[in-house]
Write a protein that holds these residues in place. Structure first.
Motif, PDB file in Angstrom:
ATOM      1  N   UNK A 431       0.836  -1.196   0.000  1.00  0.00           N
ATOM      2  CA  UNK A 431       0.000   0.000   0.000  1.00  0.00           C
ATOM      3  C   UNK A 431       0.872   1.247   0.000  1.00  0.00           C
ATOM      4  N   UNK A 432       0.502   2.192  -0.849  1.00  0.00           N
ATOM      5  CA  UNK A 432       1.125   3.504  -0.895  1.00  0.00           C
ATOM      6  C   UNK A 432       0.088   4.529  -0.472  1.00  0.00           C
ATOM      7  N   UNK A 433       0.259   5.104   0.700  1.00  0.00           N
ATOM      8  CA  UNK A 433      -0.585   6.211   1.139  1.00  0.00           C
ATOM      9  C   UNK A 433       0.140   7.485   0.743  1.00  0.00           C
ATOM     10  N   UNK A 434      -0.417   8.186  -0.243  1.00  0.00           N
ATOM     11  CA  UNK A 434       0.229   9.386  -0.734  1.00  0.00           C
ATOM     12  C   UNK A 434       0.078  10.535   0.249  1.00  0.00           C
ATOM     13  N   UNK A 435       1.074  11.371   0.315  1.00  0.00           N
ATOM     14  CA  UNK A 435       0.979  12.565   1.133  1.00  0.00           C
ATOM     15  C   UNK A 435       0.000  13.543   0.486  1.00  0.00           C
ATOM     16  N   UNK A 436      -0.190  14.693   1.084  1.00  0.00           N
ATOM     17  CA  UNK A 436      -1.127  15.679   0.542  1.00  0.00           C
ATOM     18  C   UNK A 436      -0.433  16.610  -0.449  1.00  0.00           C
ATOM     19  N   UNK A 437      -1.248  17.179  -1.326  1.00  0.00           N
ATOM     20  CA  UNK A 437      -0.758  18.240  -2.200  1.00  0.00           C
ATOM     21  C   UNK A 437      -0.430  19.491  -1.379  1.00  0.00           C
ATOM     22  N   UNK A 438      -1.316  19.880  -0.464  1.00  0.00           N
ATOM     23  CA  UNK A 438      -1.060  21.080   0.344  1.00  0.00           C
ATOM     24  C   UNK A 438      -1.574  20.983   1.772  1.00  0.00           C
ATOM     25  N   UNK A 439      -2.463  20.056   2.070  1.00  0.00           N
ATOM     26  CA  UNK A 439      -3.083  19.993   3.399  1.00  0.00           C
ATOM     27  C   UNK A 439      -2.034  19.778   4.487  1.00  0.00           C
ATOM     28  N   UNK A 440      -2.179  20.515   5.568  1.00  0.00           N
ATOM     29  CA  UNK A 440      -1.221  20.608   6.686  1.00  0.00           C
ATOM     30  C   UNK A 440      -0.061  21.542   6.401  1.00  0.00           C
ATOM     31  N   UNK A 441      -0.009  22.128   5.205  1.00  0.00           N
ATOM     32  CA  UNK A 441       1.017  23.122   4.915  1.00  0.00           C
ATOM     33  C   UNK A 441       2.427  22.578   5.038  1.00  0.00           C
ATOM     34  N   UNK A 442       3.371  23.465   5.316  1.00  0.00           N
ATOM     35  CA  UNK A 442       4.764  23.056   5.495  1.00  0.00           C
ATOM     36  C   UNK A 442       4.926  22.498   6.902  1.00  0.00           C
ATOM     37  N   UNK A 443       4.878  21.204   7.010  1.00  0.00           N
ATOM     38  CA  UNK A 443       4.848  20.556   8.321  1.00  0.00           C
ATOM     39  C   UNK A 443       6.224  20.564   8.975  1.00  0.00           C
ATOM     40  N   UNK A 444       6.238  20.638  10.304  1.00  0.00           N
ATOM     41  CA  UNK A 444       7.466  20.596  11.089  1.00  0.00           C
ATOM     42  C   UNK A 444       7.997  19.162  11.068  1.00  0.00           C
ATOM     43  N   UNK A 445       9.080  18.933  10.327  1.00  0.00           N
ATOM     44  CA  UNK A 445       9.584  17.574  10.164  1.00  0.00           C
ATOM     45  C   UNK A 445      10.141  16.989  11.459  1.00  0.00           C
ATOM     46  N   UNK A 446      10.802  17.814  12.255  1.00  0.00           N
ATOM     47  CA  UNK A 446      11.337  17.314  13.526  1.00  0.00           C
ATOM     48  C   UNK A 446      10.216  16.878  14.455  1.00  0.00           C
ATOM     49  N   UNK A 447       9.154  17.672  14.506  1.00  0.00           N
ATOM     50  CA  UNK A 447       8.015  17.311  15.348  1.00  0.00           C
ATOM     51  C   UNK A 447       7.346  16.037  14.843  1.00  0.00           C
ATOM     52  N   UNK A 448       7.256  15.905  13.520  1.00  0.00           N
ATOM     53  CA  UNK A 448       6.666  14.684  12.958  1.00  0.00           C
ATOM     54  C   UNK A 448       7.447  13.456  13.388  1.00  0.00           C
ATOM     55  N   UNK A 449       8.748  13.490  13.220  1.00  0.00           N
ATOM     56  CA  UNK A 449       9.546  12.312  13.546  1.00  0.00           C
ATOM     57  C   UNK A 449       9.561  12.047  15.059  1.00  0.00           C
ATOM     58  N   UNK A 450       9.509  13.089  15.858  1.00  0.00           N
ATOM     59  CA  UNK A 450       9.443  12.878  17.303  1.00  0.00           C
ATOM     60  C   UNK A 450       8.158  12.157  17.692  1.00  0.00           C
TER      61      UNK A 450
END
Length: 516
Positions: A431-450
């Motif tokens: 399964x490939x769950x694609x990311x969004x075109x724009x939803x959530x904007x420029x997400x904080x990558x450090x916060x995501x990985x944490x």
């Protein structure tokens, strides 16, 4: 379809983009062209551009909508308007193969859906519309391969979740350069949320859309994004909806907030939303809504290379549950009995090398409780455990099943397994769950990985996760699928720098997916 590096594909991209650019500067973004004598329509009727969709070996749907005042109901007179169309073998339309007249009717928002037949398989075509001297942008499209074609190549772009208020649709500029044969859009084409000044762009109107005119205005605003318009004009799209085309987290005829939306009021909202959806999508007449119902699940064939099963995971599902015990209720359904039987019959009987499933929401498990126990997202397939697990059991007897999903606003690429409580259970697909075109904007990558990296131990079937904006690109051949996670560095500015964040591969005859 033809190989990614072939001269034909490069020629089609260059010519198609050049024609689009010339037409866009003359028609799409400026108010009208030379008017015919006695013209009665306002300037700028082709403000929403052109699109094509649902390719067949001998046919394609061509779309436009006449809307000189797109954010205010359209601005067309209350009468039927005759629209000329033509489709040709060359970018300058000097070799026409079909032409005719379509009727833009006020009851369908003056949208035009031309179901062209009699075309040649696996060929690029160019098309345009004309009314009272006004000429649309020129679009490029492509038919599907011959039904018995066994070899070849298919490039598919997977996209979803484009929130106008969260950012510009910059991933489409890169998608245009990558030149897919078809774009698969799996939901949240618009968002029904109220206008907000917190992001880089603001929704039109004063609140959520409920009426047909309000939904038309919201679609028209989204269609005005230049990168989205260009991508629509350069490849056929296959579309389905998720929740935000109507109301967040709706299920069947149940809204997110039943206390605020009585049943009759929500049925009226569904009716308006589905009609506006049909009016703005390049789909066939089979998708003309009947009140609060629309036929969206369907099957498309790409020779013997790939069969694409497009699901509807909203209209037939049981109401969303709120607990783990409820999620394991065997009476719950995501697809409904008829659609489930249709899907399984189509996958078991498929002559194709690859059996693709377009599912709006994630099928693989997401356990968000570290350590012992499980905690799921109940709006996804995790909330319908028994039906999902039975479906995956069936996948064990299907040739090369691959699920293409959206909704999550994250890239989540996983093995599909028969039993997620057993890490050693059989892998039956990818399964490939694609990311969004724009939803959530420029997400904080450090916060995501944490937040998400500590959950990998509880989800060993995950092969890759990420929170950049973008889309997925698939090069499908008989021996395997090569996938790219294409991302951009920003969506809060109108221009962005793209890159390939990850490459993965699915081997034919070997269920699952691997990083390469």
């Amino acid at each position: 379809m033809t190989g990614a590096s072939s001269p034909d594909r490069r020629r089609f991209l260059t010519a198609g983009t050049a024609v689009l650019g010339a037409a866009a500067s003359a028609v799409l973004w400026l108010p009208g062209t030379a008017r015919a004598a006695g013209a009665t329509l306002p300037d700028g009727v082709f403000s929403l551009g052109v699109a094509s969709g649902d390719p067949l070996p001998d046919g394609i749907v061509l779309w436009t909508r006449l809307a000189p005042d797109p954010l205010n109901g359209g601005g067309m007179p209350d009468r039927v308007v005759s629209v000329e169309w033509e489709i040709a073998e060359d970018a300058r339309l000097r070799k026409p193969v079909r032409r005719g007249v379509a009727h833009a009717r006020p009851e369908y928002g003056h949208s035009v859906h031309v179901d062209v037949r009699g075309l040649r398989p696996d060929r690029a075509y160019w098309y345009r519309f004309r009314v009272e001297g006004q000429v649309s942008p020129t679009g490029r499209t492509r038919t599907a391969p011959h039904p018995h074609a066994r070899n070849g190549f298919l490039r598919v772009a997977l996209a979803s979740c484009q929130n106008w208020q969260h950012g510009y649709f910059t991933p489409y500029a890169d998608m245009l350069e990558q030149d897919p044969d078809v774009v698969l859009f799996v939901g949240d084409y618009i968002y029904e949320s109220t206008p907000s000044s917190a992001g880089p762009r603001r929704h039109e109107g004063t609140g959520e859309p409920y009426t047909l005119e309000q939904y038309r205005n919201r679609y028209a605003q989204y269609r005005s994004d230049p990168d989205l318009a260009a991508m629509h004009a350069n490849a056929p799209w296959v579309v389905t909806f998720d929740d935000h085309e109507v109301d967040n987290d709706w299920a069947g005829q149940i809204p997110q907030d039943p206390a605020k939306q009585p049943h009759d009021a929500f049925v009226a909202r569904l009716t308006a939303a589905f009609q506006a959806y049909y009016e703005h999508m390049p789909v066939r007449a089979s998708a003309i809504p009947s009140g609060p119902h629309i036929q969206m699940y369907r099957r498309l064939e790409f020779g013997r290379l790939a069969r694409l099963n497009v699901l509807d995971t909203r209209q037939f599902r049981s109401d969303q549950v709120t607990s783990q015990a409820d999620a394991e209720d065997p009476s719950l359904t995501m697809l409904g009995a008829e659609q489930k039987e249709w899907l399984l019959d189509g996958m078991h009987d498929s002559p194709a090398r690859w059996n693709l499933v377009a599912s709006q929401i994630m099928m693989a498990e997401t356990d968000i409780l570290p350590g012992e126990g499980k905690l799921w997202y109940y709006d996804a397939w995790d909330g319908y455990q028994v039906e999902r697990n039975a479906l995956l059991d069936e996948f064990a007897d299907v040739r090369n099943p691959v699920v293409l999903s959206g909704d999550r606003h994250l890239t989540m690429i996983s093995d599909l397994k028969t039993d997620y409580s057993d890490p050693e259970s059989e892998v039956v697909g990818a399964e490939f769950v694609g990311t969004s075109i724009s939803s959530n904007g420029d997400q904080d990558q450090a916060a995501f990985h944490a937040q998400w990296d500590p959950l990998k131990a509880d989800n060993p079937h995950w092969k890759f996760i990420d929170a950049h904006r973008g889309y997925h690109l698939f090069d499908i051949r008989r021996d395997g699928i090569d996938a790219q996670v294409r991302v951009v560095d920003t969506v809060v500015q109108p221009r962005a720098t793209p890159s390939t964040l990850a490459r993965l591969r699915v081997e034919s005859g070997r269920p699952g997916v691997e990083l390469v």
